[in-house]
Design an enzyme around this catalytic site. Structure first.
Site, short mmCIF file in Angstrom:
data_model
loop_
_atom_site.label_atom_id
_atom_site.label_comp_id
_atom_site.label_asym_id
_atom_site.label_seq_id
_atom_site.Cartn_x
_atom_site.Cartn_y
_atom_site.Cartn_z
N GLU A 125 27.95 22.22 62.48
CA GLU A 125 28.30 22.04 63.84
C GLU A 125 29.89 22.20 64.18
O GLU A 125 30.60 21.58 63.63
CB GLU A 125 27.78 21.10 64.62
CG GLU A 125 26.87 21.17 65.72
CD GLU A 125 25.96 22.18 65.63
OE1 GLU A 125 25.99 23.58 65.70
OE2 GLU A 125 24.73 21.56 65.39
N HIS A 126 30.16 23.09 65.17
CA HIS A 126 31.62 23.30 65.59
C HIS A 126 32.43 23.69 64.54
O HIS A 126 33.64 23.22 64.22
CB HIS A 126 32.20 21.93 66.18
CG HIS A 126 31.64 21.83 67.68
ND1 HIS A 126 32.07 22.27 68.59
CD2 HIS A 126 30.69 21.20 67.87
CE1 HIS A 126 31.35 21.96 69.69
NE2 HIS A 126 30.33 21.21 69.32
N SER A 153 16.48 41.29 86.03
CA SER A 153 15.68 40.25 86.84
C SER A 153 15.17 39.28 85.59
O SER A 153 15.00 39.69 84.50
CB SER A 153 14.63 40.89 87.64
OG SER A 153 13.69 41.44 86.80
N ASP A 187 25.58 31.53 67.22
CA ASP A 187 24.18 31.61 67.90
C ASP A 187 23.85 32.97 67.65
O ASP A 187 22.63 33.24 67.23
CB ASP A 187 24.37 31.33 69.27
CG ASP A 187 24.78 29.61 69.49
OD1 ASP A 187 24.82 29.10 68.57
OD2 ASP A 187 25.43 29.57 70.71
N ASP A 242 32.01 27.18 63.48
CA ASP A 242 31.99 28.67 63.44
C ASP A 242 33.32 29.21 63.98
O ASP A 242 33.95 30.09 63.44
CB ASP A 242 31.01 29.32 64.06
CG ASP A 242 30.67 28.88 65.61
OD1 ASP A 242 31.44 27.99 66.06
OD2 ASP A 242 29.95 29.52 66.30
C1 GLA Z 1 27.37 26.28 70.76
C2 GLA Z 1 28.06 27.75 70.42
C3 GLA Z 1 28.50 27.96 68.94
C4 GLA Z 1 28.79 26.73 68.04
C5 GLA Z 1 28.09 25.68 68.60
C6 GLA Z 1 28.57 24.62 67.84
O1 GLA Z 1 26.24 26.79 70.33
O2 GLA Z 1 27.74 28.69 71.27
O3 GLA Z 1 29.09 29.05 69.00
O4 GLA Z 1 30.08 26.43 68.56
O5 GLA Z 1 27.87 25.47 69.85
O6 GLA Z 1 28.17 24.47 66.23
#
Ligand code: GLA
Length: 393
Positions: free
Chosen positions: A37-38, A70, A178, A40
């Site tokens: 997490e955090h 829509s 994501d 990328d």
């Molecule tokens: C969000 C962002 C991703 C990534 C996560 C943390 O989902 O869209 O790019 O940075 O937070 O890992």
């Protein structure tokens, strides 16, 4: 909801929303991030997977230069001319799909290849829950347009287009995790993402065979990455890398931390410690999965949460409680997933303990006076794809 149910819902919504029959229908799933997490936007590593909850888009071509989007979740469709689609011009949720369209410019698809269209979206990915409802929208539309316009773009180009739209049109300075998970997901696999090389590797993940499930606890605390906290964390990491004379924090290993920290302010040093430790935990998780050591994997998930809570400071009381209550009720590991500041936690749970974990989390939330969480389990599913192609009309 099954894929078939969601497609039927999309076709019903499209019949009302579009001026005629859809030309193409595509699905873009949400994702959970198992670990990483955090990392990328620090050119690091992550291990997400695509889930069953998804957005389905039905697209119909127009003969003029209008784009109309829509959604069954928002009342008013958004209508713009193709030449109006640019940063600062696209209102509300439409910034995600139309930002992705704008992002195609950077993938070498000039405006003269764009054609007017109508797109109607339905989704069962809860929004603001940290499960990438926005990437699901972007990627569903991108694969539909890629198919309809014969663009032949690969998943890296599509992911970059989605990210560009999110950054420049929706104003959220997010990384590429994501979209990469949503586009590359595969049933029974996690996706090892290397944001430095752009490499994507599928890692077998058959939780059910091991008698395990991954429970999601949606805390109901809505977050948005276009507001302060996410951008501040990113800025802190970039400042630290610059101060250390590096392109990105990926150049640091755990063994370099002490020397690096001595050159940084206390807060930046904590942020860096999270990122460097988290990259190492992703690799350890892949190794643990390789040898079927799911207890070890659980431990790494929990360590990731502690680091996000204490060093990166992106958790919140509801996420911490979801993690604590899950662990106390027997989860092998638990952590927040996604960007944080709200959203969802995940817990690796033996099937037999799922009910106990759910009950424990619900009553812990009740005791603390938090609103009731939504608890459900997910498994790795296929990534974004066209589900009804143009030539099947
Ligand atoms: C969000 C962002 C991703 C990534 C996560 C943390 O989902 O869209 O790019 O940075 O937070 O890992």
């Amino acid at each position: 909801m099954t894929v078939r149910d969601l497609i039927d819902r999309a076709l019903r919504h499209a019949a009302l929303a579009l001026g005629g029959k859809a030309d193409v229908v595509a699905r873009g799933p949400g994702r959970v991030n198992l670990i990483g997490e955090h990392t990328d936007y620090n050119s690091g590593l992550a291990l997400p997977f695509a889930i069953g909850q998804a957005t389905v888009v039905a697209v119909r071509e127009r003969t003029d230069d209008l784009v109309i989007v829509s959604s069954d979740q928002f009342n008013e469709p958004v209508r713009l001319r193709l030449d109006q689609i640019r940063p600062g011009q696209v209102p509300g949720w439409a910034a995600y799909p139309l930002g992705a369209l704008w992002g195609l410019l950077g993938a070498g698809v000039p405006r003269d290849r764009w054609r007017g269209f109508e797109a109607s979206f339905v989704s069962d990915v809860p929004s603001g829950a940290g499960l990438s409802s926005s990437a699901a929208i972007e990627c569903a539309l991108l694969v539909a347009l890629d198919h309809l316009w014969g663009l032949g773009l690969d998943s890296a180009a599509l992911a970059a287009a989605g990210q560009r739209g999110e950054n420049d049109v929706a104003g959220a300075p997010t990384g590429v995790l994501d979209q990469t998970a949503v586009l590359n997901g595969r049933r029974e696999h996690a996706v090892l993402v290397d944001a430095r090389s752009g490499d994507v590797e599928l890692v077998p993940l058959r939780l059910a065979c091991a008698g395990l499930v991954l429970a999601v606890v949606d805390t109901g605390v809505s977050h948005a990455h276009s507001t302060g906290g996410y951008a501040a964390r990113r800025a802190s990491c970039e400042r630290a890398a610059a101060q250390l004379g590096m392109e990105s924090l990926r150049e640091l290993g755990v063994e370099d931390l002490a020397a690096a920290s001595a050159q940084l302010g206390a807060e930046d040093a904590r942020r860096v410690r999270h990122v460097v430790g988290e990259n190492a935990r992703v690799l350890e998780t892949v190794n643990a999965l390789g040898v079927g050591d799911l207890d070890r994997m659980g431990g790494l998930m929990t360590a990731s949460h502690v680091s996000l809570r204490d060093d990166f400071e992106v958790s919140c009381s509801e996420l911490d409680l979801a993690v604590e209550a899950s662990l106390a009720a027997g989860a092998l590991g638990a952590r927040m997933t996604g960007g944080g500041f709200g959203g969802s936690a995940i817990a690796l749970v033996r099937e037999a303990d799922l009910e106990a974990v759910e009950t424990a989390v619900r009553s812990a939330f009740d005791r603390r006076g938090f609103g009731p969480p939504r608890v459900f389990s997910v498994q790795p599913e296929d990534g974004a794809a066209v589900v009804i192609p143009a030539d099947s009309r």
